[in-house]
Design a protein around this motif. Structure first.
Motif, mmCIF file in Angstrom:
data_model
loop_
_atom_site.group_PDB
_atom_site.id
_atom_site.type_symbol
_atom_site.label_atom_id
_atom_site.label_comp_id
_atom_site.label_asym_id
_atom_site.label_seq_id
_atom_site.Cartn_x
_atom_site.Cartn_y
_atom_site.Cartn_z
ATOM 1 N N ALA A 586 0.823 -1.210 0.000
ATOM 2 C CA ALA A 586 0.000 0.000 0.000
ATOM 3 C C ALA A 586 0.856 1.260 0.000
ATOM 4 O O ALA A 586 0.536 2.244 -0.687
ATOM 5 N N LEU A 587 1.953 1.260 0.762
ATOM 6 C CA LEU A 587 2.853 2.412 0.763
ATOM 7 C C LEU A 587 3.495 2.614 -0.602
ATOM 8 O O LEU A 587 3.649 3.752 -1.074
ATOM 9 N N THR A 588 3.892 1.521 -1.258
ATOM 10 C CA THR A 588 4.507 1.635 -2.578
ATOM 11 C C THR A 588 3.516 2.170 -3.597
ATOM 12 O O THR A 588 3.885 2.984 -4.459
ATOM 13 N N VAL A 589 2.269 1.758 -3.520
ATOM 14 C CA VAL A 589 1.261 2.257 -4.449
ATOM 15 C C VAL A 589 0.937 3.722 -4.167
ATOM 16 O O VAL A 589 0.758 4.526 -5.089
ATOM 17 N N ALA A 590 0.885 4.100 -2.873
ATOM 18 C CA ALA A 590 0.523 5.468 -2.517
ATOM 19 C C ALA A 590 1.615 6.467 -2.879
ATOM 20 O O ALA A 590 1.322 7.568 -3.355
ATOM 21 N N ASP A 591 2.866 6.108 -2.641
ATOM 22 C CA ASP A 591 3.991 7.013 -2.931
ATOM 23 C C ASP A 591 5.024 6.230 -3.717
ATOM 24 O O ASP A 591 6.044 5.778 -3.188
ATOM 25 N N LEU A 614 14.264 -11.065 -0.672
ATOM 26 C CA LEU A 614 13.107 -11.669 -1.333
ATOM 27 C C LEU A 614 11.821 -10.915 -0.992
ATOM 28 O O LEU A 614 10.928 -10.779 -1.843
ATOM 29 N N ASP A 615 11.717 -10.416 0.253
ATOM 30 C CA ASP A 615 10.545 -9.610 0.610
ATOM 31 C C ASP A 615 10.468 -8.353 -0.239
ATOM 32 O O ASP A 615 9.373 -7.927 -0.639
ATOM 33 N N ILE A 616 11.612 -7.731 -0.494
ATOM 34 C CA ILE A 616 11.627 -6.522 -1.329
ATOM 35 C C ILE A 616 11.090 -6.842 -2.724
ATOM 36 O O ILE A 616 10.274 -6.100 -3.288
ATOM 37 N N LEU A 617 11.547 -7.945 -3.309
ATOM 38 C CA LEU A 617 11.085 -8.306 -4.648
ATOM 39 C C LEU A 617 9.583 -8.607 -4.649
ATOM 40 O O LEU A 617 8.866 -8.220 -5.585
ATOM 41 N N GLU A 618 9.081 -9.280 -3.610
ATOM 42 C CA GLU A 618 7.654 -9.588 -3.557
ATOM 43 C C GLU A 618 6.818 -8.325 -3.435
ATOM 44 O O GLU A 618 5.770 -8.196 -4.083
ATOM 45 N N VAL A 619 7.264 -7.390 -2.623
ATOM 46 C CA VAL A 619 6.524 -6.133 -2.463
ATOM 47 C C VAL A 619 6.501 -5.358 -3.769
ATOM 48 O O VAL A 619 5.455 -4.835 -4.197
ATOM 49 N N LEU A 620 7.633 -5.264 -4.443
ATOM 50 C CA LEU A 620 7.679 -4.542 -5.717
ATOM 51 C C LEU A 620 6.783 -5.205 -6.758
ATOM 52 O O LEU A 620 6.078 -4.526 -7.519
#
Length: 839
Positions: A586-591, A614-620
């Protein structure tokens, strides 16, 4: 200058105390001197010595003080002390200082003193030394030292005293030896103390303190080489297996512990460990990939325990071979073992001259090895197995020993069934005995998947037993009370059976803490709060707060992403991973741009675990997917609610109103023979991902070829490399029709071209998925303009992969890529305005 003054003062004070203990006969002076020495060991708030003075005394004068006490153990002043004073002042000096110095002095005293009451006194102190867990303090002191502060000779002496304490005391005390010094009690105690040292090491590592496991590893190896591996590892192995199930720090500590075992003691440690663990998974968690990095361990596991020694149970064979088969990196060793075992089994000289027990042991190893192979591996080794089967069966069937012939028949039947030679299987007629039934039991499904026993925490045993007994007692009282009510005839007057029970299915537990209503409050709770309830409520509310107030989310988006990325589940929150990931998405989509820049930068930074990368890649990936989807009506209504409320036009002023009226009249007066089903008109919506696709994609391609201390993308970290390529392919697929798609496609092809022949099948799948994404998303005209030089080479490579890759998914992806490429080329060649390609 201050240190020199401190050292001088301590030396003068200690010298006066020594002189008093040697020559004085006044008990008050003796007590004063002993209390002065005690003051240098007292670390409480009432201590009169400074920390520098205490450190100087421990380092320089403590051993001399203990040796002086032992040498004056027959002095008159010692016997003038009361029992309480002797325990506090004389015994306390041995139990309060550095444990390694105290143990050396005590063991030397036991060896030098004659069998008298003085020897009994020293033995009593040594027994208290062990009972008060001073061995654990000794081992921990060496674990928490990043660099050794003593000499190698001193360490070797101390190592010998610890490992041989039962032998030293037994030689001196003989029939008067204490029960605690017997091997049956001492070595399990030593194993418990080593576990305590390892646990404190894990705690220190979590706190960021450098540690060393060299001394503990040497202690373990020394004890095992002396023949006590069974009693030590019987205590350590279940505990290590339980701790390494879900704790990566424990796994790293165990791996480092085994790596630091000296080569000359490695065999005894591994031999005892494979007999003490409960299964191959536990062995893999404890020793990791030690067989790949240590030649001695590899020789012991893959050769000595399988071919040279045959005294072990079948369970040991299952553990060893299951350990080799459990990991992809260790499977080549399983194939190597299969080759060596099959050669030994088929060797005619070995069949004639080795004991029957060893031949049975090798036959079991061969059956278990073949049963652990996949069908693809069987086909690769088919020629070797066929040669082994033919020569080995001939040798076994020619033997005049019935047991050898039966072993050859059983193994021949199984090998032929696994290789499936022209659809025929060998079948022999033989009488089953105990050996053949045991061999056939190894072929049953799941024979190698032996369940691991759940270890029991000994520290919790008494408490759990007490709680269980108390609950059982309460239950019995309740049951007896209920029975008394049933048997009492007057109890029917007060019966509540006729009352209708109140429906409480929808009730919810009221929490003392309330969820945060502002995003900054949520951030403060996640940073500073130690209350598990508040942290859980903040995590549960974080995503909705971010999506409801995007303006506030943009102010703290990067800071909150940093907090969530480094956050651990230390309170065992239900759904923690999902809540954290959803909030970061949600933070990545918002900003989008700042958070994406932070995450892509941190992906190649130092001091991150593979799980965090791996968490970074999943979030992106999840954020890119959400941005590429069209905005739903509810979201669109919420976004533009204020605008539509202010600019609602008057119905009569609408410029399209009259057109709708005319269209309805025409439709009502038009006659149609067949009426086509009306299809919903798709409403065009802006693609939120297309403008920011480059921010997701290109930063992840910057530093992939720069290995770091804890992260080597093109080296050993195959999992992260495969996930990275899959993520980049997803970014490329989502960028279809985006203006930057052509640049992304060229960059992605250049990146994956270098790793297209990678040994890991996951990486190869990612490469082929990325190539498919390029052909799907990149405009066909750009394929001929931008990458015309690579098209034909790419096509030939895809054809080779489609025909010869051992992985079925890779072959399927290669075929799909070929189809897409051919369609694009055919479409462009049919276009008269398409650019020409020179071949």
């Amino acid at each position: 200058m201050e240190s020199l003054t401190t050292n001088t003062d301590v030396r003068l004070t200690v010298t006066r105390c020594f002189r008093t203990l040697k020559s004085s006969t006044d008990s008050s002076d003796i007590i004063t001197a002993l209390r002065t020495l005690h003051s240098y060991l007292d670390e409480g708030p009432e201590s009169t010595a400074t920390s520098a003075e205490r450190a100087e005394f421990r380092k320089t004068h403590y051993s001399s003080a203990l040796q002086l006490l032992v040498s004056n153990i027959q002095a008159d002043w010692l016997h003038q002390l009361t029992a309480a004073q002797r325990t506090e002042l004389w015994d306390g000096l041995f139990l309060a200082g550095p444990p390694e110095q105290a143990l050396l002095v005590l063991m030397d005293a036991i060896g030098e003193l004659r069998p008298t009451s003085n020897l009994d006194h020293v033995v009593n102190i040594t027994e208290k030394f062990l009972q008060r867990r001073r061995l654990a303090e000794l081992l921990c002191s060496y674990c928490l030292e990043a660099a050794p502060s003593d000499s190698p000779q001193l360490r070797e002496t101390l190592l010998g005293r610890i490992s041989a304490l039962p032998d030293i005391t037994a030689n001196k005390l003989q029939l008067n030896n204490r029960a605690l010094f017997l091997p049956q009690q001492y070595y399990p105690l030593l194993a418990t103390e080593m576990l305590t040292a390892l646990e404190r090491t894990c705690q220190a590592l979590r706190a960021g303190t450098d540690c060393s496991l060299t001394f503990v590893a040497q202690t373990l190896g020394k004890v095992c080489i002396q023949g006590h591996s069974g009693s030590v590892l019987a205590v350590m192995a279940p505990r290590l297996s339980a701790c390494t199930c879900s704790d990566m720090v424990w796994q790293r500590v165990c791996w480092k512990l085994l790596e630091n075992v000296p080569q000359r003691w490695m065999e005894s440690v591994l031999t005892g460990l494979v007999q003490a663990v409960s299964g191959p998974d536990a062995l893999g968690r404890i020793i990791g990939n030690l067989v790949l990095t240590n030649k001695k361990a590899q020789f012991v596991i893959t050769h000595k325990l399988l071919l040279l020694q045959y005294k072990y149970e079948t369970r040991v064979l299952r553990i060893i071979l299951g350990y080799l088969a459990a990991d992809r990196d260790r499977r080549p060793l399983l194939i190597q073992v299969l080759r060596s075992v099959s050669q030994a089994w088929a060797n005619s000289s070995a069949v004639k001259h080795t004991p029957l027990e060893q031949q049975l042991y090798v036959s079991k190893a061969l059956l278990l090895s073949v049963s652990l192979l996949k069908d693809s591996e069987i086909q690769e080794l088919r020629s070797e197995l066929l040669q082994c089967m033919l020569s080995g069966m001939q040798t076994h069937l020619d033997s005049n020993v019935v047991r050898i012939r039966r072993m050859g028949m059983v193994i021949g039947e199984y090998l032929s069934s696994r290789m499936d030679i022209n659809g025929t299987k060998l079948k022999f007629e033989y009488d089953q005995d105990e050996e053949t039934r045991e061999l056939l039991s190894l072929l049953a499904p799941g024979a190698c998947d032996e369940p691991e026993a759940e270890p029991v925490n000994r520290a919790d045993g008494p408490e759990e037993t007490a709680e269980t007994a108390e609950s059982a007692q309460n239950a019995s009282q309740t049951t007896s009370g209920a029975q008394a009510l049933k048997t009492d005839p007057d109890s029917d007057l007060d019966s509540d059976d006729e009352l209708t029970p109140y429906d409480m299915s929808g009730d919810q537990e009221i929490s003392k803490a309330s969820p945060p209503h502002y995003l900054r409050d949520c951030l403060e709770i996640l940073i500073s709060s130690e209350d598990p309830v508040r942290v859980e409520l903040a995590l549960q509310a974080a995503e909705s707060l971010v999506r409801k107030n995007s303006f506030a989310a943009r102010e703290i988006s990067v800071q909150m992403s940093k907090v969530l990325l480094h956050m651990d589940d230390k309170y065992n929150i239900n759904g923690f991973l999902y809540l954290r990931q959803a909030t970061m998405v949600a933070l990545t989509v918002a900003d989008c741009i700042p958070v994406t820049h932070y995450l892509t930068t941190e992906f190649y930074s130092l001091n991150y675990s593979l799980r965090q990368r791996l968490d970074i890649l999943e979030v992106l990936a999840l954020a890119a997917q959400e941005l590429s989807k069209p905005v739903t009506e509810k979201k669109a209504a919420s976004i533009s609610s204020a605008t539509t409320a202010e600019l609602t036009p008057y119905p009569g002023d609408s410029p399209v109103h009259w057109r709708n009226v005319v269209e309805k009249r025409i439709q009502s007066k038009t006659k149609r023979l067949t009426k086509k089903a009306a299809q919903p008109v798709t409403k065009a919506t802006p693609n939120r991902y297309a403008p920011v696709a480059g921010h997701f994609f290109f930063p992840l391609l910057k530093n992939y070829d720069k290995p770091q201390v804890t992260f080597d993308l093109l080296g050993s970290d195959h999992l992260v490399l495969g996930r990275l390529i899959h993520t980049l392919g997803l970014f490329m697929h989502l960028a279809v029709n985006a203006p930057i798609a052509a640049q992304m496609g060229c960059a992605l092809l250049d990146f994956v071209w270098a790793v297209r022949y990678h040994a890991d099948q996951m990486v190869r799948r990612g490469v082929l998925f990325a190539v498919c994404s390029v052909f799907l998303s990149m405009p066909s005209q750009n394929l001929l303009v931008d990458i015309s030089d690579q098209l034909f080479e790419t096509r030939s490579w895809l054809a080779d992969v489609a025909e010869g890759d051992p992985d079925a998914d890779c072959r399927s992806l290669a075929v799909q890529s070929l189809v897409l490429l051919d369609k694009s080329l055919k479409k462009q060649l049919q276009d008269p305005q398409a650019p020409t390609v020179e071949t």
